[in-house]
Scaffold this active site. Structure first.
Site, PDB file in Angstrom:
ATOM      1  N   ASP A  41       1.190   3.060   1.527  1.00  0.00           N
ATOM      2  CA  ASP A  41       2.389   3.422   0.097  1.00  0.00           C
ATOM      3  C   ASP A  41       1.808   3.733  -0.788  1.00  0.00           C
ATOM      4  O   ASP A  41       0.522   2.832  -1.775  1.00  0.00           O
ATOM      5  CB  ASP A  41       3.518   1.929   0.235  1.00  0.00           C
ATOM      6  CG  ASP A  41       4.338   2.032  -0.761  1.00  0.00           C
ATOM      7  OD1 ASP A  41       5.789   2.790  -0.541  1.00  0.00           O
ATOM      8  OD2 ASP A  41       4.471   1.756  -1.811  1.00  0.00           O
TER       9      ASP A  41
ATOM     10  N   GLU B 193       0.680   8.437   1.972  1.00  0.00           N
ATOM     11  CA  GLU B 193       2.049   8.525   0.794  1.00  0.00           C
ATOM     12  C   GLU B 193       1.614   8.886  -0.251  1.00  0.00           C
ATOM     13  O   GLU B 193       2.120   8.089  -0.671  1.00  0.00           O
ATOM     14  CB  GLU B 193       3.201   6.964   1.266  1.00  0.00           C
ATOM     15  CG  GLU B 193       4.534   7.636   0.026  1.00  0.00           C
ATOM     16  CD  GLU B 193       4.704   7.102  -0.671  1.00  0.00           C
ATOM     17  OE1 GLU B 193       4.184   6.472  -0.928  1.00  0.00           O
ATOM     18  OE2 GLU B 193       6.052   7.196  -1.151  1.00  0.00           O
TER      19      GLU B 193
END
Lengths: 694, 694
Positions: free
Chosen positions: B397, B426
């Site tokens: 993330d 990401e």
């Protein structure tokens, strides 16, 4: 589980990445090239997260310890731009330093917090803390500046106190922090202990003529009275002819004694008749080699006189040809047999490209065990002519058949002692070899221009040449003809074709040249149909040119005059092709900012007093018929309103036109003149920028 | 005149230049990426003059001393090509060696001299000399092979004798020299003492799933019976649902305890109502942090069971989310305050992007003095889940808000111990940061696919991704939706748009993923008009999905099935866009040769038994109306005659078409299905290649 020993990288805490530097040639393996003036540098720089960064451009003369420095400016998409002035011919170094700029991050955040009117107090306290730390760095000399400045320190401490003073209104405290002087001091004393430093890159700054020059090649031996071998004195007398056409480099084929063994006759006959002069590229005889002068041309002092007269009276530099190959009669063959490859039968192989044979020439052998003495001798040929005759320009014959590593060594050493030397590489060979020679140090390079004729191939080729990475190391010198190349276009296209190729060469490339008088006399007879050799080529015989016959000297002079008066045509970097509906026509612009900035009105607005010079060239590629087309202008890029009108002054015909809107009509009758060279001005600009083109 | 001391370069006698290696990432600063199989390598290589060169590709597993080697083959324009097999997951090294090949030069020359029938004797003598030298090298082990081979030596000496034997006919002697066996021996014992060696380049070979994977993201907590928090056991029971759709990666948002402080409520409300579950990305509570499991999901052994069942029964890998940020309740905040940045008032700043505030999350501070312990702890999170639960895939993330240098260190160490790990980045942030993360080691990367919708932007973007240099380090993973991204296209385009975006993602990119069940249920309600957040987002609440309502599970399963059956769709490198007249349609081909060779019949002819698989995709970008267009085929590149007919099998509808000629008609009614995915076969090929697509 087996786990690696924990090794932390030395640069673990450097949060900023620097990438994609420009100019940069092969990741810094080779220096980039420039001429005196502004050098524009770009790079990508970014850090993780949302912090601001500071990016500085550093530069210095090679050999100096101290860097000069200027902030770079954010452009878009993590791209940063900066520039420095490199005014002296010689070598520079440059690099980038970048760091997380907590002060700038704080300032950005603070403005947003103020607007949102939340959490202001703690942010002001953080600002005060940053100011205090900077004050301490200023006092101890531990910041970017590297020297203590108690004065700056106390100023910053004072600002820190105001910003941290909870009794004052927040707005006032923020304003104090935002002041220009504070920003400058915070930059000066920034904490760069974890700055990222890019690798050092080199820049060779050559004299302006490296970027912008017009070459004229002639065979001195053809300049004598009919029946007499021409001399340096004849060349000297011929200088006004060359100067009147506007050329500033006079390039002479090899001036050395010519061999006798296997001397070539007229039209490359295998055997010369008695009295035939042979090819000047078959260098060396009992009269000497690469450091000697062919006696029939004159003496060293004649040459020096010619070089001086050309330079001082006409602004013309004389360029010599350097061809590292020898006639079998060259002194090296006798004195240094170790520099040649001997075959099992004891003979030296002629130069050959099987089944072609060049019987009058031996190549030198770069694989010889005696390569060190060979390299030194070859290098000394350049030094000889620089030191003895004041020559600064050389055109090197077939450099691609000599050791590439030798060239890097040789040119670098020469340029170290003679940074104003300009060395032109004659290599029509494979494109990657051509580029490599430029990377290795050649100042200018021959091109494929002679064989690029259709619009798409001209556009493709010159786009490649005018853009990075090529534009940063390769300086094209475009020749419509040479003694080796009479293209079929010139054989058949008559005057309109000669003029078309002249205009294309002279305006697409800032460096160009012609081989005369063949070119201006529109000599078009090939030795053989389907070949590019001239009939009765001067390579093998003395020609008696009738300089008064039909010629294109006047248009050549006009085109060279336009080049000299318009800075737009004096570099390659700003070349942009325009849309043209008719495929037999080509159109392009160049403008005066050689550093690669796109031509926009805004760019000029930011530089009052700048007389941006915009040239628009339209050429018909059809030498027979009148052609016409709409030409489409990038008005949006220029920042010109489609409703505005533009004044176009055709510098060839002196006609003036008014254009407006995106598309305008052009018609060209090649028998009048196959091209327009327009200077473009904005009609409305009747203010202090009146004299400027835009 | 001041002259430099003569310093000769160490590589003075290396005549060959090697440039422009491919694959190569930032001049070798970063490794290139591959998956097990053939690795294709290209470079420019040339020498001065007309000599032939030998070019060898060298490779080895990292850590080995011995290189394997194969000759490279000349392609065109000084470009050379070679390939090697890298069959094992792990790290390889490769480089190029090139030298002047006097034997090849001699052979070329000899053939021409024979034709011209001149000077043959001396050339044969030169050939004999070269053979003798090679024989000596073979005997003494001083040639390329590096070991003595008396056998080869006497064979070469024997050939030398024949070639040098003036009593034999020239033709016979030349033929002896030209024999294949001789060429091979001359290569084996070549004189490479002055060979040029390129720098060593690194290659990371990842498991095949790094190149080809279909991800399915779901929130386990929504899988419980209505009113009950879902568990790993529920996910296990749900595996058939995922497997039936054909996905092979099941990605779970963070599975850790969720913080209480400033917990977010439904639809990102600033304050959660009692009982609301909060965002799984607000990691950490008194129940533990990044190495703990949210108790309501189950236990470590439940997770292990899930991972094992998925892998063994369904061929699905479970991917975990790694989000290096913490809730204020995370144990690190208490135990390691030094890993966080404290403000002057003693508080830790929330994550923020002014004026946005993420009150439920603290960022870690990579500028902490305690960075070493922080780095080790973060790295240990990956190792924990690898070692404790058998996880091999991670989705990280917001990696762009963490130190980039940290990632390089961390991923390199992880991959050293776990070369089969796949780590997906990401990062929707700035493109250069996205690319940098891939260079630093990320195995796969999120893309801008969600926001590329028009034909030109899809073509531009995927051309960039499918070609060097990007294709060598960046593996796109295309997501039409994520829990953060419900594009306005999906909000308004209904079923045809979901299907369109599915086909584009799944066929343009070899790695793609969807966030379900939102995607297959065509969830389209935004929280706010003009925003991309889902209404009632699972990020903040448990959803009770009605899996039986109208959905697109079947077409998803069909598309994934087509991907699995057609190697063409299992990589990115062969993507080529086709001309399509209608701007609302897009068409492209991919074929089975992942190594970048262009799709040509000739390529297949050279590889009998190769079942080249050619897929042609046509998608309508208009979700409302029927569109039609001519689609233009590059028959010349394929080596297909315009008169031949091609069989197109639509793998979606199972319809079959016969096409012929350069341009063929396609019509698409988006309400039936918005795309064709054709397998293309040549009609004529009814021989042993019958089963093959071409």
């Amino acid at each position: 589980m087996a786990r690696n020993k924990t090794a932390f990288p030395r640069d673990a805490r450097r949060r900023v990445t620097i990438e994609a530097l420009e100019p940069e040639v092969d990741g810094g393996r080779f220096p980039a090239k420039a001429t005196p003036g502004e050098v524009r540098v770009e790079c990508d720089a970014f850090t993780d997260g949302h912090d601001s960064i500071g990016v500085a451009l550093l530069w210095r003369r090679e050999g100096r310890r101290q860097w000069s420095e200027a902030p770079m400016v954010f452009a878009y998409n993590d791209r940063w731009r900066g520039r420095f002035m490199a005014l002296e011919v010689g070598r520079y170094e440059y690099t980038i330093e970048a760091w997380v700029d907590h002060w700038a991050s704080w300032e950005n955040g603070m403005r947003k917090w103020l607007e949102a009117n939340i959490d202001v107090e703690v942010h002001l306290a953080m600002g005060a803390e940053l100011l205090e730390h900077a004050a301490a760095r200023a006092i101890h000399g531990t910041g970017a500046w590297g020297r203590p400045s108690p004065e700056d320190g106390s100023l910053l401490a004072e600002v820190a106190q105001v910003v941290g003073d909870e009794d004052r209104p927040a707005g006032e405290r923020a304003e104090r922090a935002f002041a220009d002087g504070v920003t400058a001091l915070m930059w000066k004393h920034a904490d760069r202990s974890e700055a990222t430093r890019y690798g050092i890159r080199r820049l060779v700054v050559d004299p302006e003529r490296a970027r912008f020059s017009a070459w004229y090649e002639l065979f001195p031996r053809s300049l004598g009275e009919p029946g007499r071998h021409g001399t340096f004195r004849d060349v000297e007398a011929h200088l006004p002819y060359v100067a009147d056409m506007g050329f500033d480099v006079l390039y002479l084929p090899p001036i050395h004694p010519i061999g006798h063994t296997h001397r070539k006759g007229k039209n490359n006959a295998r055997v010369a008749e008695p009295g035939e002069p042979g090819s000047p590229w078959a260098i060396g005889s009992e009269e000497g080699g690469h450091k000697s002068i062919h006696p029939e041309l004159g003496t060293l002092s004649d040459l020096k006189r010619l070089v001086r007269a050309a330079r001082e009276e006409y602004g013309i530099e004389v360029a010599l040809d350097v061809a590292f190959q020898v006639s079998p009669d060259h002194p090296w063959v006798r004195d240094h047999p170790e520099w040649f490859r001997h075959r099992p039968d004891g003979t030296i192989a002629y130069a050959e490209n099987p089944p072609k044979k060049y019987e009058d020439i031996y190549p030198v052998d770069f694989e010889t065990e005696a390569w060190e003495s060979l390299w030194l001798e070859l290098e000394s040929v350049f030094r000889h002519w620089i030191e003895k005759a004041g020559i600064r320009l050389f055109r090197v014959d077939n450099p691609h058949t000599k050791s590439l590593r030798f060239w890097e060594w040789c040119v670098e050493r020469l340029k170290k002692d003679h940074p104003d030397a300009i060395i032109l590489s004659e290599a029509f060979t494979r494109p990657k070899v051509m580029y490599r020679l430029a990377k290795l140090g050649y100042t200018q390079s021959y091109t494929y221009f002679a064989w690029r004729r259709g619009r798409w191939e001209l556009e493709e080729y010159f786009n490649e040449l005018a853009n990075p990475p090529v534009v940063d190391f390769f300086r094209p010198n475009a020749w419509p003809n040479t003694p080796d190349i009479l293209t079929d276009q010139l054989q058949t296209g008559a005057r309109p074709m000669f003029l078309q190729r002249l205009v294309l060469a002279a305006t697409l490339a800032a460096n160009y040249g012609i081989y005369g008088p063949a070119f201006e006399l529109m000599e078009s007879r090939p030795r053989e149909v389907g070949k590019e050799e001239y009939l009765d080529s001067e390579k093998y015989q003395i020609r008696d040119w009738d300089l008064d016959k039909d010629n294109i000297r006047d248009p050549i002079a006009r085109v060279n005059g336009i080049r000299n008066e318009n800075p737009a045509l004096q570099h390659n970097r700003s070349l942009r092709f325009l849309g043209v509906d008719n495929p037999d026509m080509i159109a392009y612009t160049k403008w005066s900012h050689a550093n690669g900035a796109p031509y926009t009105y805004r760019y000029l607005e930011e530089r009052p007093g700048d007389d941006g010079n915009l040239i628009l060239v339209v050429v018909s590629l059809d030498p027979w018929n009148t052609q016409s087309s709409m030409v489409h202008l990038p008005l949006d890029q220029w920042g010109v309103d489609p409703g505005e009108s533009l004044e176009l002054h055709d510098l060839i015909s002196d006609a003036r036109y008014v254009w407006s809107g995106w598309s305008n009509y052009v018609e060209i009758n090649p028998h009048a003149f196959p091209a327009h060279i327009f200077r473009v001005r904005r009609s409305g600009a009747r203010d202090e920028r009146d004299r400027a083109d835009f």
